[in-house]
Enzyme design. Structure first.
Site, short mmCIF file in Angstrom:
data_model
loop_
_atom_site.label_atom_id
_atom_site.label_comp_id
_atom_site.label_asym_id
_atom_site.label_seq_id
_atom_site.Cartn_x
_atom_site.Cartn_y
_atom_site.Cartn_z
N GLU A 1 0.81 -1.24 0.00
CA GLU A 1 0.00 0.00 0.00
C GLU A 1 0.84 1.28 0.00
OE1 GLU A 1 -3.07 -0.08 3.03
OE2 GLU A 1 -4.16 -1.63 1.93
N GLU B 1 -5.78 -8.23 -0.17
CA GLU B 1 -6.47 -7.83 1.06
C GLU B 1 -7.91 -7.53 0.67
OE1 GLU B 1 -4.92 -4.89 3.78
OE2 GLU B 1 -2.85 -5.41 3.27
#
Ligand code: AHR
Length: 503
Positions: free
Chosen positions: A173, A292
């Site tokens: 991320e 995720e």
């Protein structure tokens, strides 16, 4: 009663089911590791300190691959803190979750746990505070056979054989301003490309995941993928996607349609990746690692975010209800539907932290509601994903406009002949009559098993005291007549129906 239909034909396939779709995630965060998978003093702990009750549930869940060790955590992690004699391992600050990491569990322990669980490991590298050299170092420690300093260090730490990890994530991320070492797409793309090329010099057969966006709502969504892939396309195999869903202001209708966003996310990333391929005149097709995804009551967490410097605090231990489980089942339907491009996925996370498994220190472990659709889908989705065209009425949602009341996917295993339909009725109050033509199979079929997860109380949950309050129940009203399967799907329900050749 509303009705919906589709037809199935074994000749019309999307792609084989990728077993890596049934991945999960263990991050050094909250009680995911400590008192989650690992608790030496627990009555069920084995000689390595791993909880057998959690291991048993992990196997029952049908997990195939586990992403480790983070998450936001990995962007400040020094892997070498977690290897060697425990007495020498330092306690460190974890800036991502404002807690303390004791490093009692490191990669050698985790690999032992993964072997016991029978899962592949997807190892995430720190490209937040670290770079090419540290990525090469941890790769050497994990995978180099012998004679080098780090391979010998692994050997002296008890692992003579290399671990042979194939899947590596190039950071986590890094598009997110919250990420330690957050970067622009250009900065990250350059670092990811250099790291990927260096790792490939060590082992050309690695499978590398470059960071995509941490949500489809990110301001840089699309542009990030385009710029990062322009710099990394030849060097990577997957681009990641992350998505979390929650009911906003009690809007259950939109929440039940969360898979519409997941479909949009996948379609947008595929289009972006393919446009980069066109610009680069590349015939290679990139895959998505949806590493995720889950339901997460994120706004509640953000509203009361606490900063402690505790070891293994209780962080985002969301308790899931029936509606959450229906959404999780529907997100799995979306992932399977895209099996031609989504070939790896990890539900975030495995235990305690927004997880299908909950455990109490020195106490029991149990299945949350969301455990069930995952376990059944992992068990029953076999063979090929079939292409299907759904005919269903729509309902209005505040977030996505008109959305079909039915969502579904089907898999067919040519080896066994098993045909499984996974279906969700999103109607808040009404049942839905589903008819599915299986005439294309050319032989009679019968129902082998049929399960439905639903409840009159959509907010019912499982707890330590009532661990089986919400479970899938044998579905009623499911039958095959001639070449037509019919089923009555209760309001707000997820179902799985397996057919076999009759006679
Ligand atoms: O899964 C919880 C967190 O969500 C992860 O650490 C991070 O990658 C994401 O934002």
């Amino acid at each position: 009663m509303t009705s919906a239909s589709f037809s199935l034909d074994p000749a019309f396939t999307v792609a084989p089911v990728s077993r890596r779709t049934f991945g999960t995630f263990v991050e050094h965060m909250g009680r995911g590791v400590y008192t989650g998978i690992y608790e030496p003093g627990h009555p069920s702990a084995d000689a390595d300190g791993f909880r057998q009750d959690v291991l048993d549930l992990t196997r029952e869940l049908g997990v195939t691959v586990v992403r480790y060790p983070g998450g936001n955590f990995v962007s400040g992690y020094r892997w070498e803190d977690g290897v060697g004699p425990r007495a020498d391992r330092p306690v460190r600050r974890d800036l991502a979750w404002h807690s303390l990491e004791t490093n009692e569990v490191g990669v050698d322990e985790f690999m032992r746990w993964a072997r016991k669980a029978g899962v592949e490991v997807m190892y995430a590298l720190n490209l937040g505070t670290r770079g090419v050299q540290e990525a090469l170092d941890v790769h050497e420690y994990l995978n180099h056979p012998d004679r080098t300093r780090l391979a010998e260090q692994r050997r002296s730490n008890g692992a003579a054989e290399p671990y042979g990890i194939k899947l590596f994530c190039l950071g986590n991320e890094l598009d997110g301003p919250w990420q330690t070492g957050h970067k622009t797409a250009h900065e990250y793309g350059r670092l990811a490309a250099e790291t990927a090329r260096a790792l490939r010099s060590a082992d050309p057969d690695l499978e590398l995941v470059v960071c995509g966006s941490s949500g489809s709502g990110m301001p840089t969504f699309g542009a990030w993928e385009s710029e990062v892939l322009q710099l990394t396309y030849d060097a990577v195999d997957f681009i990641s996607a992350h998505a979390y869903y929650e009911p906003v202001n009690g809007d259950l209708g939109s929440f039940l349609a969360s898979a519409v966003d997941m479909d949009h996310f996948v379609n947008s990333v595929v289009a972006t990746a393919d446009s980069v391929a066109a610009r680069l005149k590349s015939a290679k097709r990139l895959m998505i690692s949806f590493d995720e995804w889950n339901v997460w009551y994120l706004s509640e967490f953000q509203a009361k975010r606490e900063t402690g410097w505790e070891v293994a605090p209780r962080v985002i231990e969301d308790t899931y209800n029936v509606a959450d489980a229906v959404v999780v089942g529907n997100l799995l339907i979306s992932l399977l539907r895209h099996s031609d491009r989504v070939t790896a996925a990890c539900q975030a996370q495995l235990v305690n932290v927004i997880a299908p498994i909950r455990s109490e220190p020195d106490g029991p472990a149990w299945r949350q509601t969301i455990f069930h659709p995952f376990a059944l889908t992992s068990r029953l989705a076999r063979g090929d994903v079939l292409r299907l065209e759904i005919h269903a009425p729509t309902y209005e949602t505040a977030r996505f406009g008109a959305v079909p009341l039915l969502d579904a996917v089907a898999t067919h295993d040519p080896q066994t002949g098993d045909l499984t339909v996974f279906a969700v009725n999103r109607h808040l109050t009404d049942g839905l009559d589903l008819t599915v033509s299986v005439a294309g199979f050319g032989h009679p079929m019968s129902v082998a098993e049929a399960w439905t997860l639903t409840d009159e109380d959509l907010y019912a949950v499982n707890t330590a005291d009532q661990p089986d309050r919400v479970v899938p129940r044998p579905a009623s009203g499911v039958a095959v007549d001639g070449s037509v399967l019919s089923a009555t799907l209760p309001p707000v329900s997820w179902s799985a129906i397996r057919l076999v050749r009759a006679g």
